[in-house]
Design a protein around this motif. Sequence first.
Motif, short mmCIF file in Angstrom:
data_model
loop_
_atom_site.label_atom_id
_atom_site.label_comp_id
_atom_site.label_asym_id
_atom_site.label_seq_id
_atom_site.Cartn_x
_atom_site.Cartn_y
_atom_site.Cartn_z
N SER A 22 0.85 -1.19 0.00
CA SER A 22 0.00 0.00 0.00
C SER A 22 0.89 1.24 0.00
O SER A 22 1.96 1.24 0.60
N LEU A 54 3.77 -0.35 -4.66
CA LEU A 54 3.33 0.99 -5.03
C LEU A 54 4.16 2.02 -4.28
O LEU A 54 4.43 1.86 -3.08
N GLY A 97 4.67 0.17 -9.21
CA GLY A 97 3.55 1.06 -9.51
C GLY A 97 3.75 2.38 -8.80
O GLY A 97 4.43 2.45 -7.78
N GLN A 99 1.81 5.79 -7.18
CA GLN A 99 0.59 6.51 -6.82
C GLN A 99 0.78 7.99 -7.14
O GLN A 99 1.73 8.60 -6.64
N VAL A 173 2.27 0.31 -13.38
CA VAL A 173 0.93 0.57 -12.84
C VAL A 173 0.90 2.02 -12.38
O VAL A 173 1.89 2.51 -11.80
N GLU A 175 -1.57 4.41 -9.92
CA GLU A 175 -2.75 4.52 -9.08
C GLU A 175 -3.02 6.01 -8.86
O GLU A 175 -2.15 6.73 -8.35
N HIS A 177 -4.60 8.86 -6.81
CA HIS A 177 -5.02 8.99 -5.40
C HIS A 177 -6.25 9.89 -5.32
O HIS A 177 -6.15 11.12 -5.42
N PHE A 228 -5.13 2.05 -11.77
CA PHE A 228 -5.86 1.87 -10.51
C PHE A 228 -6.35 3.25 -10.02
O PHE A 228 -5.73 4.27 -10.33
N VAL A 229 -7.41 3.24 -9.24
CA VAL A 229 -7.82 4.46 -8.53
C VAL A 229 -8.06 4.08 -7.07
O VAL A 229 -8.75 3.10 -6.79
N ARG A 230 -7.46 4.85 -6.17
CA ARG A 230 -7.77 4.66 -4.75
C ARG A 230 -8.85 5.65 -4.36
O ARG A 230 -8.71 6.85 -4.63
N VAL A 258 -10.56 2.38 -16.14
CA VAL A 258 -9.94 2.05 -14.84
C VAL A 258 -10.12 0.55 -14.62
O VAL A 258 -11.19 -0.01 -14.88
N ASP A 262 -9.00 0.58 -5.46
CA ASP A 262 -8.34 0.35 -4.17
C ASP A 262 -9.20 1.06 -3.12
O ASP A 262 -9.32 2.28 -3.13
#
Length: 361
Positions: A22, A54, A97, A99, A173, A175, A177, A228-230, A258, A262
Amino acid sequence: MSHLFDPLTIRRQIFANRVFVSPMCEYSSDDGFANDWHLVHLGSRAVGGAGLVLTEATAVSAEGRISPQDLGIWKDDHIDFLSRIVRFIHEQGSVAGMQLAHAGRKASTYRPWSGNGAVPVANGGWPDVLAPSAVAFADNYPMPQALTLDGIARVTNAFVDAARRAHQAGFRVIELHAAHGYLLHEFLSPLSNQRQDHYGGSFENRTRLLREVVQAVRRVWPEAAPLFVRISATDWVEGGWDIEQSVELARHLKLLGVDFIDCSTGGNAAQAKIPVGPGYQVPFAERIRRDAGILTGAVGLITEPSQAEHIVSSGQADAVLLARELLRDPYFPLRAARELGQEIGWPAQYLRAGPNTTIPR
Ligand SMILES: Cc1cc2nc3c(=O)[nH]c(=O)nc-3n(C[C@H](O)[C@H](O)[C@H](O)COP(=O)(O)O)c2cc1C
């Protein structure tokens, strides 16, 4: 039979297992640059066997840093050292990955061990703290300026340029945020978004910026690579962002390219009461996975191999993301595999410490 160590394929990327690192702010950069700390910190977790490593929230613009010491990717000079870290992670059989983040109204604040709330300009803070609306997160936080439409376009462009640089550095990757009360989440939530224009008010308007960023990033991010999207699936506050809106958002994001949501929660309301306990956010990952038909990751107080195994094998989520347990034990995936009776490759250098059955990576 364990499923935690089943490979996961998203687009053309294969993850060796479903234990993901994470994102964790290290607050250890100077002018946004990665350094030896990041190489060792992220590299150790790749050696430990995580399927995906990540980076921490990496600022897409200098004013989008949480603290003056945040990692960044707002200029080409940042790429070089990052690519060294990426290379090392990939050499371990893991996937790197990044973020990407903009801190919004929570920018220009102290790193946790240096203070609390706003950093004065004299101490390295900055005056241009930006948000959907001029509403501060808390009394001791900066009073943000409401973004103009030009400013919003600049934010989108900053995410796009950052994605291009992440690709150049070799990350596989990205992500975005959109959780924890940072800029993209601030637009989603009525608690922080009080705009009267087409970026505020209705669900469609509040989700517009995130949808625009996703579309713009997807255009420059390779088609074969996962996005990815958190999100924070709930603000834990009446009248705030909630799980129903999260499910609807996830449906839209899926259509925009997407691949994985996450599922975290909270961070946008200082007064929120959060019922923290083992696996407390897992039901959000489960709900979004089921009702939006998209891959999800579960995060939050996942600390035991059997717990992680249960989440994945019972179909509550497609992967687990661990933060603090991976600080305590960077080799958690190797340990979990041993406890679950699963064979996974150990680094050749560490083979003599592994179970007899292991094969070298
Ligand atoms: C030191 C630290 C730094 C964190 N930084 C980030 C971050 O950069 N981005 C993010 O989305 N979450 C961040 N988080 C939240 C974690 O990714 C995770 O969601 C949270 O800690 C709950 O998981 P855990 O119980 O496994 O620690 C951070 C957490 C910790 C402990």
